[in-house]
Design an enzyme around this catalytic site. Structure first.
Site, short mmCIF file in Angstrom:
data_model
loop_
_atom_site.label_atom_id
_atom_site.label_comp_id
_atom_site.label_asym_id
_atom_site.label_seq_id
_atom_site.Cartn_x
_atom_site.Cartn_y
_atom_site.Cartn_z
N ALA A 102 0.84 -1.19 0.00
CA ALA A 102 0.00 0.00 0.00
C ALA A 102 0.88 1.24 0.00
O ALA A 102 1.78 1.38 0.83
CB ALA A 102 -0.92 0.01 1.22
N LEU B 150 -3.62 4.57 -1.50
CA LEU B 150 -4.03 3.21 -1.14
C LEU B 150 -3.92 2.99 0.37
O LEU B 150 -4.77 2.35 0.99
CB LEU B 150 -3.15 2.19 -1.86
CG LEU B 150 -3.40 1.95 -3.35
CD1 LEU B 150 -2.35 1.00 -3.90
CD2 LEU B 150 -4.79 1.40 -3.59
N GLU C 266 -1.16 -7.51 -15.12
CA GLU C 266 -2.17 -8.56 -15.23
C GLU C 266 -1.95 -9.42 -16.46
O GLU C 266 -2.17 -10.64 -16.44
CB GLU C 266 -3.56 -7.94 -15.26
CG GLU C 266 -4.69 -8.93 -15.07
CD GLU C 266 -6.00 -8.26 -14.76
OE1 GLU C 266 -6.47 -8.34 -13.60
OE2 GLU C 266 -6.57 -7.61 -15.67
#
Length: 292
Positions: free
Chosen positions: A68, A72, A248
């Site tokens: 984080a 975030l 991703e």
């Protein structure tokens, strides 16, 4: 090395197939096993009591790493840790690895005496260019230095997740992938893989299994380390060739070549802005949007 990896994965798949006869059940409305015999975990497909008995005998310790930085940390880290301390692997030893860009005070929470927390502050200068690149480099360093000696299984999760229901030992395996909540319901030909042939993340048209989300990956530490190394190689390769793909898509290429031994259904990382289909009985984790 690759032959050794393939052998370990084969042994793991055979073990899972044997376990599936005892611990896992089929549901007729969803995919519950892949072409390579890896179970797909949905509510109603596993025997939690039998699994608990198995893993308690193993004296299992599970790690959960979360990164984080910036907003975030401010917006999501507290609800992530609060909910994880309640729902992540209840009744088991858990080590939370909290990777942040500044010193912080952990939230007050009623966590189990089986829980321990390690806060690792990573210098801010390491984050500014590419968050995913730096977190994989940092993760690899920590796995090599200490994590591989401390836990039997490790999960890496995005900070913008809030646990809603139990995330238990049914999720444990050598290599764990999370099915994407949106793309699970699309045909393979429509999945947004990297389609540029010169990219390290390239998957040709007509190939591919599922589309995996970047919110959760898991497995034994050496398997997570292998993924980080392959990801970093891919990023370097593409950079040298003037390309840049997404984390991703590199993840999906890795699981295309190295089939996961267990898949988590979209229940385990559901976007609450989507309508909940009949296949999703319980939302295990809610995924909230971020600025990037």
């Amino acid at each position: 090395m690759h032959a050794k990896k393939r052998m370990l994965m084969l042994i793991s798949c055979l073990f899972l197939l044997m376990m599936a006869k005892v611990y896992f059940r089929r549901r007729m409305d969803v995919i519950t096993i892949t072409d390579w015999l890896a179970p797909v975990i949905w509510e109603g497909t596993f025997d939690r009591e039998a699994l608990e008995k198995h893993y308690r005998k193993q004296n299992t310790t599970v790690g959960l790493a979360v990164f984080a930085v910036g907003s975030l940390t401010d917006q999501y880290l507290d609800p992530f840790l609060q909910s994880a301390s309640k729902f992540f692997m209840p009744g088991y030893r858990v080590i939370f690895y909290v990777m942040v860009d500044r010193h912080l005070q952990l939230p007050d929470m009623d966590h189990s005496p089986l829980h321990s927390f390690q806060v690792h502050v990573i210098g801010e200068e390491r984050w500014w260019n590419n968050f995913d690149l730096m977190r994989m480099k940092v993760l690899a360093e920590h796995i090599r230095k200490h994590i591989k000696h401390e836990v039997d299984f490790l999960f890496i999760m995005s900070a913008n997740l809030v646990f809603q229901n139990e995330f238990g030992v049914e999720t444990l395996s050598t290599s764990v992938a999370q099915l994407h909540a949106w793309w699970y319901f699309w045909k393979t030909k429509d999945l947004p893989y990297e389609r540029r042939p010169t990219s390290a993340a390239y998957i040709p048209f007509g190939l591919g299994d599922f589309y995996y989300a970047d919110t959760i990956i898991g497995g034994v530490p050496f398997q997570i380390l292998d993924f980080t190394q392959e990801y970093l190689k891919g990023v370097v390769w593409d950079a040298e060739n003037g390309l840049n793909s997404t984390y991703e898509k590199y993840l999906n290429k890795y699981f295309f070549l190295n089939k996961p031994t267990k898949l988590l259904s979209p229940e385990y990382s559901w976007d609450p802005t989507f309508n909940i289909p009949r296949q999703v009985w319980y939302m295990k984790i809610a995924q909230y949007p971020t600025d990037s």
